[in-house]
Enzyme design. Structure first.
Site, PDB file in Angstrom:
ATOM      1  N   PHE A 186       0.821  -1.219   0.000  1.00 58.55           N
ATOM      2  CA  PHE A 186       0.000   0.000   0.000  1.00 58.55           C
ATOM      3  C   PHE A 186       0.853   1.267   0.000  1.00 58.55           C
ATOM      4  CE2 PHE A 186      -3.096  -2.623   2.658  1.00 58.55           C
ATOM      5  CZ  PHE A 186      -4.118  -2.622   1.735  1.00 58.55           C
ATOM      6  N   SER A 217      -1.975  -6.600  -6.662  1.00 55.79           N
ATOM      7  CA  SER A 217      -1.982  -5.397  -5.815  1.00 55.79           C
ATOM      8  C   SER A 217      -2.570  -5.772  -4.468  1.00 55.79           C
ATOM      9  CB  SER A 217      -2.872  -4.316  -6.435  1.00 55.79           C
ATOM     10  OG  SER A 217      -4.235  -4.601  -6.171  1.00 55.79           O
ATOM     11  N   ASP A 218      -2.303  -4.992  -3.444  1.00 52.40           N
ATOM     12  CA  ASP A 218      -3.048  -5.181  -2.206  1.00 52.40           C
ATOM     13  C   ASP A 218      -4.473  -4.646  -2.423  1.00 52.40           C
ATOM     14  OD1 ASP A 218      -3.799  -5.842   0.343  1.00 52.40           O
ATOM     15  OD2 ASP A 218      -2.025  -5.008   1.295  1.00 52.40           O
ATOM     16  N   PHE A 219      -5.319  -4.904  -1.444  1.00 55.41           N
ATOM     17  CA  PHE A 219      -6.751  -4.613  -1.534  1.00 55.41           C
ATOM     18  C   PHE A 219      -7.004  -3.135  -1.884  1.00 55.41           C
ATOM     19  CE2 PHE A 219     -10.995  -3.832  -0.184  1.00 55.41           C
ATOM     20  CZ  PHE A 219     -11.657  -5.041  -0.150  1.00 55.41           C
ATOM     21  N   ALA A 276      -5.382  -1.219  -3.614  1.00 53.97           N
ATOM     22  CA  ALA A 276      -4.180  -0.365  -3.629  1.00 53.97           C
ATOM     23  C   ALA A 276      -4.078   0.420  -4.933  1.00 53.97           C
ATOM     24  CB  ALA A 276      -2.933  -1.199  -3.402  1.00 53.97           C
TER      25      ALA A 276
END
Ligand code: BGC
Length: 747
Positions: free
Chosen positions: A253, A284-286, A288
């Site tokens: 993030f 990607s992160d959640f 992001a």
């Protein structure tokens, strides 16, 4: 053709790719939420009530009809779900009802076990036992595979030197060498064969990279790191994970020195692809990708999608940016089709590698055989016992005598289940947890044991501290089980004050005033700042949030059935003002010790007026019921080249009358180098079992090419010159010697 694609699947990938429409290609780069919206507030309330009744609880999840539709249309590649029934239904939509029959990646956060919840990863790292953690990770993978999961969003390999950061709980602590060892073990455990029904799982080391260096320990905060520190400290665990076969990673993030991890082409392309030649998938992160707008580097979601795909993020987790904008970006020429194709190839390659095309479904009855299998439960007990760290034991107050002591078992965590699961135990059940009280009942008769909470973990509740004091007065010894609740560490749960929350310190003070010896067990998700507690306690065991077997493990240690062996993998500060405090710091030009530079009338030093520099407990520290004596350190290779192996021997004796395990640690320091070096760096460790009175020579063999760093030009090198080496029981003690490296090595 992408040079990074595994040649094994090249033909199949190319054939599939040639049949795909632009929309279907984009679809392969999308992770979408599988579930219909629910009222989380209500569900969490129900879960709390079930926990209190000691009953299992299942979150009532329904498939999101929109996602099913998207899967059928080839617009979704991956989901995040742990429900075998739903997973099979969604796999069916992908494999049987979509045009190209491409199976789904099914990801999940299996952070420290699935249903058999192990201690939090920070605790697990305190075992210094990679082989054990490999088995624990494998057990987690077996349980997860029974759910149809084929992708585990772990291990978290972020180095963390700031206990304010709630996610310190999820990693292996402050040290890159230990972090790399743990990363290797976990990846091997998750990805090794022998999963039920021949299923395979991909690990996803995260969060790439530098997330643990969030300024002020506040989650998601900015990160300012030099390239040298990034390469020397934060990247090695990732590299170790990839070298051991991890086929995916998650972009972080945070920003690093101005460029968010999710659009950082230096990290995602130059380092990952060009330097390391790694060919796995970046997710990607959640949300992001969506957050690039908040970071202020993308003007809108379309711009965020463009920046991320160009930088090298293959899968968009839940931001919708790729779904909404990627096809148009390609049509407009803002994103070259070759970049899109390259990402799709990597995803398809991962799916082929996992065997999903041949074996997409899971047998829904498998869980009966594997979930909470007796061997997993006993593994969880082993890990819990080895993860706990004994830091004080005045006058050998421990182990306790089961027969003839009246024990007051006091504290809000003494008979608590849910909090012992710790953070990120989404699929764990409080009803599976053994409390400390349960554990004690195996050792102590009911009439000798009195259990009183005293107060709650946090808040100013009306519980009666005086009832706890009365119980203490009526006993020979007080065992105090206090600390943090599960929700006080983990993601988005940073703390600025690291003392005991709520009224717990008040409870400690009242109990200490009774004059009864206090044996304290701290159950927590991070190092706490508790000097007053330590001073008032006769014994201190760090029990962490130790999972479903926590209670039994605590009792086994306190009553002496298990000889504690865990050692800290993160420093425990004396005061929040010392943070970040870690053993591998630099010396500075005006070090705390030594004569210092005299300016005006006194030496000016790098110290505090009101606290020592050293933490309260240091990296590597931990006691056992045995005692060990180190002697005769010998540098067997006083002159070595970077292509050779450093050999150092030491003799260790168990001087006690009890068998035990000592974690023997080897540290080095490059005494003069072209850039400043840490005062000590861990470069080896061994868990050594010694019978009572046994004496043994231990030998370390360390490849000299692992003793380097990134020099003036940020290239890895081992420089010539003198090094100091220590072997000892922790980062502050040890016998020392000198060796010399003779030729320089550049990578
Ligand atoms: C976390 C990740 C996790 C992801 C998916 C994010 O909020 O940062 O660690 O894997 O959610 O659940």
């Amino acid at each position: 053709m992408d040079k990074h694609i595994d040649p094994l699947f090249k033909a199949k990938v190319e054939e599939l790719l040639s049949q795909m429409t632009l929309e279907e290609k984009v679809g392969q780069l999308v992770l979408e939420n599988a579930f219909a919206p629910i009222n989380w507030h209500e569900v969490l309330q129900q879960q709390k009530l079930a926990d209190e009744r000691g009953e299992p609880f299942k979150i009532p999840l329904e498939i999101n009809p929109v996602t099913s539709e998207h899967i059928r249309a080839g617009r979704v590649s991956a989901i995040n779900s742990a429900d075998p029934l739903l997973n099979n239904r969604l796999q069916q939509a992908a494999v049987e009802e979509s045009r190209l029959h491409i199976p789904l990646l099914v990801g999940h956060d299996v952070i420290h076990g699935f249903r058999t919840v192990f201690p939090i990863p920070l605790a697990e790292s305190c075992t210094w036992n990679p082989e054990l953690l490999e088995r624990a990770s494998h057990a987690a993978a077996v349980e997860a595979a029974c759910m149809g999961i084929n992708w585990i969003f772990a291990p978290m390999v972020d180095i963390a030197r700031d206990p304010r950061w709630g996610r310190v709980a999820e990693g292996a602590g402050e040290d890159p060498f230990l972090g790399a060892e743990m990363a290797r073990a976990r990846v091997r455990g998750f990805q090794s064969g022998n999963l039920p029904m021949g299923r395979r799982i991909s690990a996803c080391p995260k969060h790439y990279v530098g997330y643990g260096a969030a300024e002020a320990g506040r989650d998601y905060n900015s990160v300012e790191l030099s390239e040298r520190t990034l390469r020397d400290v934060y990247l090695p665990p990732f590299q170790a994970a990839f070298d051991n076969g991890a086929q995916s990673t998650m972009s972080a993030f945070n920003e690093i020195s101005g460029i968010p991890g999710t659009c950082n082409s230096f990290l995602l392309r130059t380092v990952l692809r060009d330097e390391w030649g790694w060919n796995g998938v970046v997710v990607s992160d959640f949300n992001a990708i969506g957050e690039l707008v908040q970071h202020g580097v993308a003007k809108d979601l379309r711009d965020a999608a463009r920046l991320s795909i160009l930088a090298g993020v293959d899968i968009d987790m839940e931001s919708g940016a790729y779904t909404k904008h990627l096809a148009q970006l390609v049509e407009d020429g803002a994103v070259p089709l070759t970049i899109l194709d390259e990402a799709v190839r990597r995803v398809l390659c991962l799916k082929f590698g996992l065997g999903l095309f041949e074996n997409p479904y899971v047998d829904e009855t498998l869980s009966e055989k594997y979930i909470l299998a007796p061997e997993f439960r006993s593994l969880a007990l082993d890990v819990a016992r080895q993860s706990m760290v004994l830091l004080k034991n005045d006058k050998n107050v421990l182990p306790l005598q089961a027969q003839d002591q009246r024990i007051a078992l006091i504290g809000p965590l003494a008979n608590n289940r849910a909090d012992l699961l710790g953070t990120w135990a989404v699929t764990g059940q409080a009803s599976d947890v053994e409390t400390v009280f349960d554990g004690f009942r195996h050792y102590v008769q009911g009439n000798l044991l009195n259990c009183v909470p005293g107060c709650s973990v946090s808040g100013d509740d009306p519980l009666d501290i005086s009832a706890a004091v009365a119980a203490a007065q009526d006993s020979d010894i007080v065992v105090l089980v206090i600390g943090e609740s599960a929700g006080m560490s983990g993601e988005a749960h940073s703390r600025a004050h690291l003392g005991l929350p709520g009224r717990q310190q008040e409870l400690v003070n009242a109990l200490a005033a009774t004059g009864k010896p206090l044996v304290t067990v701290l159950m927590c998700g991070r190092p706490l700042v508790v000097p007053a507690l330590v001073e008032k306690s006769a014994a201190l065991l760090i029990g962490w949030h130790a999972g479903i077997r926590a209670g039994q493990a605590v009792a086994d240690i306190l009553f002496g059935a298990e000889n504690p062996s865990g050692k800290l993998t993160v420093s425990w500060p004396r005061a929040e003002g010392q943070i970040p405090v870690y053993y591998a710091h630099k010396l500075t030009g005006r070090p705390a010790e030594g004569t210092g530079t005299t300016q005006y009338h006194e030496p000016f030093r790098s110290t505090y007026l009101d606290e020592p520099n050293a933490p309260l407990f240091s990296f590597g520290e931990g006691m056992s019921y045995s005692e060990y004596e180190y002697s005769n350190l010998q540098v067997l290779t006083p002159f070595v080249s970077p292509k050779e192996t450093l050999q150092v021997g030491v003799v260790i004796k168990n001087t006690s009358s009890r068998a035990g395990v000592e974690i023997v640690q080897l540290y080095i320091r490059d005494l003069v180098a072209s850039v400043t070096r840490p005062v000590k760096e861990l470069k080896g460790f061994q868990r050594v079992h010694l019978e009572a009175g046994e004496k043994r020579e231990i030998r370390f063999e360390i490849p000299v090419n692992t003793l380097g760093f990134h020099g003036l030009e940020n290239r890895y090198l081992v420089e010539t010159g003198e090094f100091k080496v220590w072997i000892g029981s922790d980062s502050t003690h040890g016998l020392d010697g000198i060796f010399t490296v003779r030729d320089i090595l550049h990578s």
